[in-house]
Write an enzyme that holds these catalytic residues in place. Structure first.
Site, PDB file in Angstrom:
ATOM      1  N   MET A  29       7.099  27.591 -11.098  1.00 29.56           N
ATOM      2  CA  MET A  29       7.800  28.053 -11.627  1.00 29.56           C
ATOM      3  C   MET A  29       8.962  27.159 -10.668  1.00 29.56           C
ATOM      4  SD  MET A  29       7.983  31.990 -10.644  1.00 29.56           S
ATOM      5  CE  MET A  29       8.338  32.372  -8.275  1.00 29.56           C
ATOM      6  N   LEU A  32      11.087  22.297  -7.274  1.00 33.09           N
ATOM      7  CA  LEU A  32       9.705  21.789  -6.509  1.00 33.09           C
ATOM      8  C   LEU A  32      10.051  21.103  -5.230  1.00 33.09           C
ATOM      9  CD1 LEU A  32       8.562  19.934 -10.245  1.00 33.09           C
ATOM     10  CD2 LEU A  32       7.883  21.915  -8.898  1.00 33.09           C
ATOM     11  N   HIS A  36       4.235  21.850  -3.810  1.00 29.87           N
ATOM     12  CA  HIS A  36       3.507  21.122  -4.858  1.00 29.87           C
ATOM     13  C   HIS A  36       3.144  20.319  -5.293  1.00 29.87           C
ATOM     14  CE1 HIS A  36       7.681  24.378  -5.975  1.00 29.87           C
ATOM     15  NE2 HIS A  36       6.452  24.841  -6.235  1.00 29.87           N
ATOM     16  N   GLY A 147      -2.056  26.535  -4.438  1.00 31.63           N
ATOM     17  CA  GLY A 147      -1.834  26.812  -2.764  1.00 31.63           C
ATOM     18  C   GLY A 147      -2.148  28.229  -2.267  1.00 31.63           C
ATOM     19  N   LYS A 149      -1.162  29.231   0.485  1.00 30.76           N
ATOM     20  CA  LYS A 149       0.087  29.545   0.544  1.00 30.76           C
ATOM     21  C   LYS A 149       0.097  31.811   0.197  1.00 30.76           C
ATOM     22  CE  LYS A 149       5.230  30.418   0.471  1.00 30.76           C
ATOM     23  NZ  LYS A 149       5.447  30.792  -0.232  1.00 30.76           N
ATOM     24  N   MET A 184       6.879  25.468   3.276  1.00 34.11           N
ATOM     25  CA  MET A 184       7.626  24.716   2.200  1.00 34.11           C
ATOM     26  C   MET A 184       7.680  25.907   1.064  1.00 34.11           C
ATOM     27  SD  MET A 184       6.917  20.687   1.914  1.00 34.11           S
ATOM     28  CE  MET A 184       7.322  19.957   2.928  1.00 34.11           C
ATOM     29  N   SER A 185       8.613  26.168   0.985  1.00 33.04           N
ATOM     30  CA  SER A 185       9.190  27.257  -0.728  1.00 33.04           C
ATOM     31  C   SER A 185      10.084  27.137  -0.887  1.00 33.04           C
ATOM     32  CB  SER A 185       8.928  29.044  -0.118  1.00 33.04           C
ATOM     33  OG  SER A 185       9.299  30.037  -0.535  1.00 33.04           O
ATOM     34  N   SER A 186      10.085  27.808  -2.847  1.00 34.97           N
ATOM     35  CA  SER A 186      11.733  27.465  -2.791  1.00 34.97           C
ATOM     36  C   SER A 186      12.555  28.081  -2.772  1.00 34.97           C
ATOM     37  CB  SER A 186      11.375  27.439  -4.524  1.00 34.97           C
ATOM     38  OG  SER A 186      10.257  27.577  -5.019  1.00 34.97           O
TER      39      SER A 186
HETATM   40  P1  AMP Z   1       5.320  28.870  -6.900  1.00 32.52           P
HETATM   41  O1  AMP Z   1       6.424  27.608  -7.599  1.00 32.52           O
HETATM   42  O2  AMP Z   1       6.283  28.925  -5.603  1.00 32.52           O
HETATM   43  O3  AMP Z   1       4.643  29.656  -7.815  1.00 32.52           O
HETATM   44  O4  AMP Z   1       4.326  27.838  -6.253  1.00 32.52           O
HETATM   45  C1  AMP Z   1       3.845  26.930  -7.792  1.00 32.52           C
HETATM   46  C2  AMP Z   1       2.089  26.242  -6.833  1.00 32.52           C
HETATM   47  O5  AMP Z   1       2.052  25.977  -5.801  1.00 32.52           O
HETATM   48  C3  AMP Z   1       1.238  27.942  -6.496  1.00 32.52           C
HETATM   49  O6  AMP Z   1       0.226  27.622  -6.549  1.00 32.52           O
HETATM   50  C4  AMP Z   1       1.507  28.035  -4.496  1.00 32.52           C
HETATM   51  O7  AMP Z   1       0.485  28.809  -4.499  1.00 32.52           O
HETATM   52  C5  AMP Z   1       1.436  26.431  -4.240  1.00 32.52           C
HETATM   53  N1  AMP Z   1       2.479  26.520  -3.373  1.00 32.52           N
HETATM   54  C6  AMP Z   1       3.432  27.031  -3.167  1.00 32.52           C
HETATM   55  N2  AMP Z   1       3.973  26.409  -1.795  1.00 32.52           N
HETATM   56  C7  AMP Z   1       3.171  25.722  -1.123  1.00 32.52           C
HETATM   57  C8  AMP Z   1       2.947  24.998  -0.321  1.00 32.52           C
HETATM   58  N3  AMP Z   1       4.060  25.113   0.366  1.00 32.52           N
HETATM   59  N4  AMP Z   1       1.653  24.923  -0.169  1.00 32.52           N
HETATM   60  C9  AMP Z   1       1.410  23.609  -0.974  1.00 32.52           C
HETATM   61  N5  AMP Z   1       1.431  25.197  -1.839  1.00 32.52           N
HETATM   62  C10 AMP Z   1       1.877  25.420  -2.624  1.00 32.52           C
END
Ligand code: AMP
Length: 290
Positions: A29, A32, A36, A147, A149, A184-186
């Protein structure tokens, strides 16, 4: 790096590739971060072509959730993708993904979606499974990288791929963390400096679980859940959504000592003000087949 904003443009690119190529796909989403990019690194090692999508999927947000204010920065995302060696950036618009507004077809995975985030966020995993299914049909990946997570999301996607005979290999990847352990998280950008400091309680308490279960070989899921909940309760400004210990990937309750459970997960969702954070840790019980 090629940039595609419509499904048609991407399909033309795909048609030009040699038939024998493998495609590694990283759906996101956006906004980044290094987590990611670690998925991109892995996808690059294992495939000829790497495709990354950025799509903030309205279907997976509840009416009172953060769809509108979800952080977005396309220029920054594109620069990061380029430097990570992504071959194709796929950035579809909402109208391209959902031309008639809402979809009439929804992918719903039963069982694994009913607990944890599925219970707190009704409809969330229907939105996830539906958009990932659409993205798989569009991108046509050989392998897709997710991920851990979001471990429940991995379980949902793996179930969907198996049940619907989708021709893609799901590759679960480890959680990348900040130096103090915060996953880590957006969404971490929402946190005030004080909340950011306190948010380390998620990882710290999941780590502590390991010590507790080693010190007490007969510890049960309920006892571990109570320890997690207590750590969150003791943290000012933190509000517990759930603290659960279940089998993984089936996400079923564990009867008796957790060591007999095989693979299991300790999962947490905690709110700091309007920001909801999740984290988890996977454990191998003594009966885990390796
Ligand atoms: P998102 O943009 O949050 O939907 O995440 C996109 C992808 O990145 C998903 O498969 C998440 O699980 C992965 N992801 C998000 N945060 C992390 C992290 N800290 N470590 C590894 N993968 C992650």
């Amino acid at each position: 790096m090629r940039i595609f904003r419509t499904i048609d443009e991407y399909k033309r690119f795909l048609a030009e590739l040699p038939a024998s190529r493998t495609v590694g796909f990283v759906p996101t989403m956006g906004y980044l971060h290094a987590g990611h990019l670690s998925l991109v690194e892995r996808a690059k090692r294992e495939n000829d072509v790497v495709v990354m999508s950025v799509f903030v999927n309205p279907l997976q947000f509840g009416p009172n959730e953060d769809f509108e204010r979800y952080p977005r920065d396309e220029a920054r995302d594109l620069a990061l993708m380029e430097s990570a060696g992504v071959d194709a950036a796929f950035l579809p618009g909402v109208r391209d993904m959902y031309p008639n507004g809402a979809v009439k077809t929804t992918v719903r995975v039963a069982g694994v979606t009913e607990r944890l985030c599925g219970a707190s966020r009704p409809g969330h995993f229907d939105g996830v499974a539906t958009v990932v299914s659409k993205l798989f049909h569009i991108v046509e990946p050989t392998r897709a990288y997710f991920g851990l997570k979001d471990a429940q999301q991995v379980a949902v996607i793996e179930t969907m791929v198996a049940d619907l005979n989708m021709n893609v290999t799901v590759v679960p990847c480890p959680t990348l963390r900040e130096p103090d352990g915060l996953a880590m998280s957006s969404r971490n950008v929402y946190l005030t400096p004080e909340q950011r400091e306190r948010a380390t309680v998620l990882y710290a308490s999941l780590q502590a679980i390991d010590g507790w279960r080693r010190a007490n070989p007969d510890v049960t899921a309920a006892e571990l859940e109570a320890k997690l909940a207590e750590a969150i309760r003791r943290t000012p400004g933190a509000e517990l959504d759930y603290a659960q210990v279940m089998t993984y990937p089936a996400l079923e309750p564990i009867e008796g000592p957790v060591r007999r459970a095989g693979r299991f997960i300790a999962a947490l969702a905690v709110k700091f003000g309007g920001t909801r954070l999740i984290d988890n840790r996977l454990f191998e019980g003594e009966d885990t087949a390796t």
